[in-house]
Design a protein around this motif. Sequence first.
Motif, short mmCIF file in Angstrom:
data_model
loop_
_atom_site.label_atom_id
_atom_site.label_comp_id
_atom_site.label_asym_id
_atom_site.label_seq_id
_atom_site.Cartn_x
_atom_site.Cartn_y
_atom_site.Cartn_z
N THR A 36 0.53 -1.86 -0.44
CA THR A 36 -0.04 0.14 0.13
C THR A 36 1.15 1.44 0.19
O THR A 36 2.69 1.11 0.03
N CYS A 38 1.54 5.23 0.90
CA CYS A 38 0.88 6.68 2.01
C CYS A 38 0.17 7.24 0.99
O CYS A 38 0.69 7.83 -0.06
N TYR A 45 4.72 1.37 1.29
CA TYR A 45 4.56 -0.20 2.49
C TYR A 45 4.58 -1.06 1.78
O TYR A 45 3.66 -1.67 0.69
N SER A 47 2.63 -3.66 3.95
CA SER A 47 1.72 -3.68 4.00
C SER A 47 0.54 -2.56 5.32
O SER A 47 1.01 -1.86 5.40
N GLU A 48 -0.55 -2.88 5.50
CA GLU A 48 -1.86 -1.65 5.90
C GLU A 48 -1.24 -1.55 7.40
O GLU A 48 -1.05 0.01 7.59
N ASP A 49 -0.50 -2.58 7.70
CA ASP A 49 -0.10 -2.53 9.35
C ASP A 49 1.21 -1.60 9.88
O ASP A 49 1.24 -0.90 10.39
N ARG A 51 2.52 1.07 7.07
CA ARG A 51 1.96 1.70 6.53
C ARG A 51 1.25 3.04 8.43
O ARG A 51 1.46 4.00 7.99
N GLU A 52 0.44 2.36 8.94
CA GLU A 52 0.12 2.38 9.70
C GLU A 52 1.06 2.52 11.03
O GLU A 52 0.67 3.67 11.84
#
Length: 338
Positions: A36, A38, A45, A47-49, A51-52
């Motif tokens: 994913t 930004c 990134y 994964s979404e995890d 990125r978050e």
Amino acid sequence: MRALETAQEACRRLTGNACLELPHPDCCAVKKELHTTCPHCQVEYCSEDCREAAWLSHHQVLCLGSSRDDAEHPLNRMADFWRNVHYPPETCNIMLVARMVASIQQVPAQNPNELISRFHQFCRATVNEEEEIAHKLLGEQFKDQINTLCMMGNEAGLCKEQVQQWFSPEGFRSLVALIGTNGQGIGTSSLSVWVKNCEDLDLPEDEKRQLDAAIDRLYEDIDKLSGDFINCEGSGLYLLQSTCNHSCMPNAEITFPHNNSTLAVKALSNIKTGEEICISYLDECALERSRHSRHKILRENYLFNCNCSKCESQLDEADVTSEEEMEDEEDEIDESMG
């Protein structure tokens, strides 16, 4: 620090062969479908995890938005300036300073001191007064460059109330010394993971030999175009690992067993209860060089003289570097030929 390109993408780049197809693609651990970006600056990134986690820890401060590709943005200028001044950027990355500062700015305003205290646990001396050694990044010849980097950090908005002490001349020097002394190079490679997973395949003997031969040819093709450097490279700070002292005869080594930023310290021999765990701050090639060469590297980068058992046993060696020894040998050969 997970690789973002697949093993096949890495091989195509490293060999220059855009049509290359790797066998057993399932052995590649990179999951492109999970990647994913930004939404503001399009930084990618794994994964979404991930990125978050970055957004919550530091990326809100460092996100460049539409200026990501703007060479004149202060953060981009800072990174580019560093690459042109010091080597190697991957093992002593000025952007570690930016991430440290950003992390402190994003912690709850009522308790930034906890994170600052954690960074202060790293060795950040700029000189060794007893030995009269200055870190090689902070010699007089680099004074103007250090001041320029500090100014760029200010222009990038990194100098906020919580970290003002780090943006004084001496404070910024201590930050550079911190990453120079403690920064740990991190290398990850999707190709290396693919090769390891291929080695673990349960294949018929003939097919196994063919695969091994294909991998050998692949490395040969990579070496012809790109050399033997195949890793994605970064740098990190590891509090526990940084407490391990150096020895030219280490009983442990640093590894990255999961091909990401997770670091492990692996024993090289049986370590007795109470025995100090020592690693080498030098790479394998540097460890084989003369005592004087090793000491020169350690003094410039880590501000100490080594007194390990190997160095003690070589006290009678001449105080010349390996390069000087080679030059003397070449001179002797030239004289004998003459």
